[in-house]
Design a protein around this motif. Structure first.
Motif, PDB file in Angstrom:
ATOM      1  N   LEU A 242       0.850  -1.194   0.000  1.00 10.28           N
ATOM      2  CA  LEU A 242       0.000   0.000   0.000  1.00 10.28           C
ATOM      3  C   LEU A 242       0.886   1.244   0.000  1.00 10.28           C
ATOM      4  N   VAL A 243       0.686   2.110  -0.983  1.00  5.47           N
ATOM      5  CA  VAL A 243       1.570   3.267  -1.144  1.00  5.47           C
ATOM      6  C   VAL A 243       0.860   4.575  -0.814  1.00  5.47           C
ATOM      7  N   ASP A 244       1.559   5.458  -0.131  1.00  7.77           N
ATOM      8  CA  ASP A 244       1.071   6.822   0.064  1.00  7.77           C
ATOM      9  C   ASP A 244       2.273   7.755  -0.047  1.00  7.77           C
ATOM     10  N   ASP A 245       2.005   9.051  -0.233  1.00  5.94           N
ATOM     11  CA  ASP A 245       3.150   9.954  -0.384  1.00  5.94           C
ATOM     12  C   ASP A 245       3.779  10.309   0.962  1.00  5.94           C
ATOM     13  N   ILE A 246       2.950  10.737   1.925  1.00  4.69           N
ATOM     14  CA  ILE A 246       3.524  11.185   3.192  1.00  4.69           C
ATOM     15  C   ILE A 246       2.885  10.481   4.386  1.00  4.69           C
ATOM     16  N   GLY A 271       3.329  -1.135   4.037  1.00  3.68           N
ATOM     17  CA  GLY A 271       3.168   0.253   3.612  1.00  3.68           C
ATOM     18  C   GLY A 271       4.473   0.856   3.115  1.00  3.68           C
ATOM     19  N   ALA A 272       4.430   1.469   1.934  1.00  6.23           N
ATOM     20  CA  ALA A 272       5.607   2.181   1.420  1.00  6.23           C
ATOM     21  C   ALA A 272       5.252   3.654   1.274  1.00  6.23           C
ATOM     22  N   LEU A 273       6.074   4.504   1.877  1.00  7.94           N
ATOM     23  CA  LEU A 273       5.831   5.940   1.868  1.00  7.94           C
ATOM     24  C   LEU A 273       6.996   6.649   1.205  1.00  7.94           C
TER      25      LEU A 273
END
Ligand SMILES: [Zn+2]
Ligand SMILES: [Zn+2]
Length: 277
Positions: A242-246, A271-273
């Protein structure tokens, strides 16, 4: 350096010019790139040595849960965590705020491969210890109003590029269920409370099953078909990146993970940020 000069750098064409500052970007072998995949390495080499040196990589982590470089209160306080762990690529410092703002609000999409390449270091931190990888990449959805304003969801754009580099399928799996007010002025407790019901599962997506010894294939999702593995499928659970920017407190990541876990019982969320504040 002035904004105008920076923008000139971003807009100018030519393979030898740094996309951030406009200076000569001929790669110096000594420049440090904390990523192995050839795709992101190539993207990072379009920066000059001094812009590369400004990237505040998070290379040593202190919290094994959220990948924070210092001791972590948030993870100790979080009673119910729905993701296995998260990793952030860089610290969200002033330089990174500027880079993201240029990408996000000025639509200078030339920066996209660079930001995706930075995100890739977080992806590798997650993938390297996992024996048989993850099955699918997805991203945190943007509120609808924002999508209209901006025209794109940066977390999705970056994830799609990462998915290509690592040979993984990208699937939109979540949607915003309702509009949330601006989070910045709220207490942590209110923020967590407000998150409930913000996200929902996108129905009828094609979610790949982990197939032992084969390239993952897609089968139409149905709640009853999962988690029972397909014939020949590996016994391990479905793994979702699951990717988000910040990443700030982790409440968005946790809420999205909880929705995914309700939809795909037994799945594991990583999670990868791009950055963490
Ligand atoms: Zn530069
Ligand atoms: Zn933590």
């Amino acid at each position: 350096m002035k904004w105008a000069e920076k923008l000139h750098g971003l807009l100018s064409v030519g393979g030898e010019t740094c996309l951030i500052c406009g200076r000569d970007s001929r790669y110096r072998a000594a420049s440090f790139l904390p990523v192995r995949n050839a795709g992101p390495r190539k993207a990072l080499r379009t920066l000059c040595a001094s812009c590369l040196a400004r990237i505040p990589w998070i290379l040593s982590i202190s919290c094994p849960v959220c990948g924070r470089p210092e001791r972590c209160g948030d993870c100790l306080r979080r009673w119910e965590r729905h993701f296995v762990c998260c990793r952030g690529a860089v610290r969200y410092d002033d330089a990174m705020k500027e880079w993201l703002a240029v990408y996000k609000y000025r639509g200078l999409e030339k920066l996209e491969p660079i930001l995706a390449a930075m995100l890739s270091t977080a992806v590798e931190m997650l993938l390297n210890p996992l024996q048989d990888g993850v099955d699918v990449i997805t991203s945190v959805p943007l509120a609808e109003g924002r999508l209209e304003e901006r025209g794109f969801n940066q977390a999705e754009r970056l994830s799609r590029r990462v998915a290509q580099w690592y040979g993984l399928p990208y699937e939109p799996m979540l949607r915003r269920a309702r509009h949330t007010e601006k989070q910045s002025f709220k207490s942590r407790k209110d923020r967590l409370e407000d998150m409930k019901g913000t996200f929902a599962l996108l129905e009828e997506r094609n979610v790949p099953y982990a197939m032992a010894g084969t390239v993952p294939t897609s089968v139409p999702f149905s709640a009853s078909a999962y988690p029972r593995p397909l014939p020949g499928a590996s016994a391990r659970p479905l793994r979702i990146l699951l990717v988000d920017d910040i990443y700030t407190t982790g409440s968005t990541m946790n809420e999205c993970a909880s929705v995914l876990r309700r939809g795909y019982p037994g799945c594991e969320i990583y999670g990868a940020l791009w950055a963490r504040s």
